[in-house]
Design a protein around this motif. Structure first.
Motif, PDB file in Angstrom:
ATOM      1  N   GLU A 111      -2.595  12.043 -84.036  1.00  0.00           N
ATOM      2  CA  GLU A 111      -2.039  10.886 -84.728  1.00  0.00           C
ATOM      3  C   GLU A 111      -1.033  10.176 -83.836  1.00  0.00           C
ATOM      4  O   GLU A 111      -0.094  10.782 -83.337  1.00  0.00           O
ATOM      5  CB  GLU A 111      -1.368  11.296 -86.037  1.00  0.00           C
ATOM      6  CG  GLU A 111      -2.352  11.724 -87.089  1.00  0.00           C
ATOM      7  CD  GLU A 111      -1.705  12.014 -88.436  1.00  0.00           C
ATOM      8  OE1 GLU A 111      -0.487  11.796 -88.617  1.00  0.00           O
ATOM      9  OE2 GLU A 111      -2.445  12.467 -89.330  1.00  0.00           O
ATOM     10  N   LEU A 112      -1.260   8.879 -83.652  1.00  0.00           N
ATOM     11  CA  LEU A 112      -0.390   8.080 -82.800  1.00  0.00           C
ATOM     12  C   LEU A 112       0.619   7.266 -83.609  1.00  0.00           C
ATOM     13  O   LEU A 112       1.731   7.039 -83.156  1.00  0.00           O
ATOM     14  CB  LEU A 112      -1.234   7.147 -81.935  1.00  0.00           C
ATOM     15  CG  LEU A 112      -2.244   7.853 -81.038  1.00  0.00           C
ATOM     16  CD1 LEU A 112      -3.165   6.844 -80.375  1.00  0.00           C
ATOM     17  CD2 LEU A 112      -1.523   8.715 -80.012  1.00  0.00           C
ATOM     18  N   LEU A 113       0.199   6.821 -84.779  1.00  0.00           N
ATOM     19  CA  LEU A 113       1.128   6.106 -85.657  1.00  0.00           C
ATOM     20  C   LEU A 113       0.683   6.238 -87.099  1.00  0.00           C
ATOM     21  O   LEU A 113      -0.484   6.491 -87.388  1.00  0.00           O
ATOM     22  CB  LEU A 113       1.263   4.629 -85.262  1.00  0.00           C
ATOM     23  CG  LEU A 113       0.088   3.677 -85.398  1.00  0.00           C
ATOM     24  CD1 LEU A 113      -0.085   3.153 -86.813  1.00  0.00           C
ATOM     25  CD2 LEU A 113       0.301   2.499 -84.468  1.00  0.00           C
ATOM     26  N   VAL A 114       1.657   6.090 -87.996  1.00  0.00           N
ATOM     27  CA  VAL A 114       1.411   6.101 -89.434  1.00  0.00           C
ATOM     28  C   VAL A 114       2.024   4.826 -90.004  1.00  0.00           C
ATOM     29  O   VAL A 114       3.177   4.500 -89.702  1.00  0.00           O
ATOM     30  CB  VAL A 114       2.041   7.343 -90.114  1.00  0.00           C
ATOM     31  CG1 VAL A 114       1.867   7.277 -91.618  1.00  0.00           C
ATOM     32  CG2 VAL A 114       1.447   8.621 -89.546  1.00  0.00           C
ATOM     33  N   MET A 115       1.225   4.105 -90.804  1.00  0.00           N
ATOM     34  CA  MET A 115       1.681   2.865 -91.450  1.00  0.00           C
ATOM     35  C   MET A 115       1.702   3.092 -92.956  1.00  0.00           C
ATOM     36  O   MET A 115       0.712   3.531 -93.528  1.00  0.00           O
ATOM     37  CB  MET A 115       0.708   1.710 -91.186  1.00  0.00           C
ATOM     38  CG  MET A 115       0.595   1.280 -89.778  1.00  0.00           C
ATOM     39  SD  MET A 115      -0.582  -0.092 -89.612  1.00  0.00           S
ATOM     40  CE  MET A 115       0.359  -1.423 -90.325  1.00  0.00           C
ATOM     41  N   LYS A 116       2.819   2.754 -93.569  1.00  0.00           N
ATOM     42  CA  LYS A 116       2.920   2.852 -95.025  1.00  0.00           C
ATOM     43  C   LYS A 116       3.047   1.449 -95.595  1.00  0.00           C
ATOM     44  O   LYS A 116       4.009   0.735 -95.287  1.00  0.00           O
ATOM     45  CB  LYS A 116       4.105   3.711 -95.423  1.00  0.00           C
ATOM     46  CG  LYS A 116       3.922   5.144 -94.987  1.00  0.00           C
ATOM     47  CD  LYS A 116       4.997   6.041 -95.478  1.00  0.00           C
ATOM     48  CE  LYS A 116       4.680   7.442 -94.985  1.00  0.00           C
ATOM     49  NZ  LYS A 116       5.584   8.434 -95.482  1.00  0.00           N
TER      50      LYS A 116
END
Length: 164
Positions: A111-116
């Motif tokens: 996982e490189l980024l998480v967007m909420k």
């Protein structure tokens, strides 16, 4: 690890900021098309659907194609980049229902980024909170990938909404 925010300034304009410093803008040309312009730190890019159905979307700098993406059969968005003549692949996917988020992962599943997402009811637009990994922070093209992740999230939301 860094944190970014995406604000919707107008119905068709999104701004990516880090500590209130503008990193980039994404401006759609109209409500019902996926054509858009991206600007990051002095560079300008164009997003254009390609093909008969417009299911493949390209990011260009002038006439040079920097990346392509398309949604696959299980709802994941497959991204192919061509930065510095090196081909790389990523997956952008939706995760969860009640704790909804989007994830950008590399080909190994890291996982490189998480967007909420955060729906602003007064404007009916989404804003986002993005957290990146330490690995992602070393990428020289991270601003472009952040902006494409934003476009992919909006693309995913519009495809899901259209399917309802």
């Amino acid at each position: 690890m860094k944190e970014y925010k995406v604000r919707s300034k107008k119905m068709l304009t999104f701004e990516l900021v880090e500590n209130e410093i503008l990193i980039g803008t994404l401006v759609y040309k109209s409500w019902f098309k996926f054509n858009a312009d991206i600007e990051t730190l002095g560079s300008k890019y164009q997003i254009e659907p390609k093909g008969f159905w417009g299911t493949t979307i390209e990011l260009k700098e002038g006439e040079k194609i920097l990346l392509k993406f398309r949604m696959n059969w299980n709802g994941e968005i497959v991204i192919q980049t061509y930065f510095n003549e090196v081909k790389s692949g990523y997956i952008f996917k939706h995760r969860g229902i009640f704790k909804e988020s989007f994830v950008l992962a590399d080909q190994t599943g890291t996982e490189l980024l998480v967007m909420k997402p955060d729906l602003k009811w007064n404007t009916m637009n989404y804003e986002y909170h993005i957290t990146t990994s330490d690995i992602f922070d070393t990428f020289s093209e991270k601003e472009i990938l952040l902006m494409i992740a934003l476009h992919c999230a909006n693309y995913y939301m519009s495809m899901i909404t259209a399917g309802m």
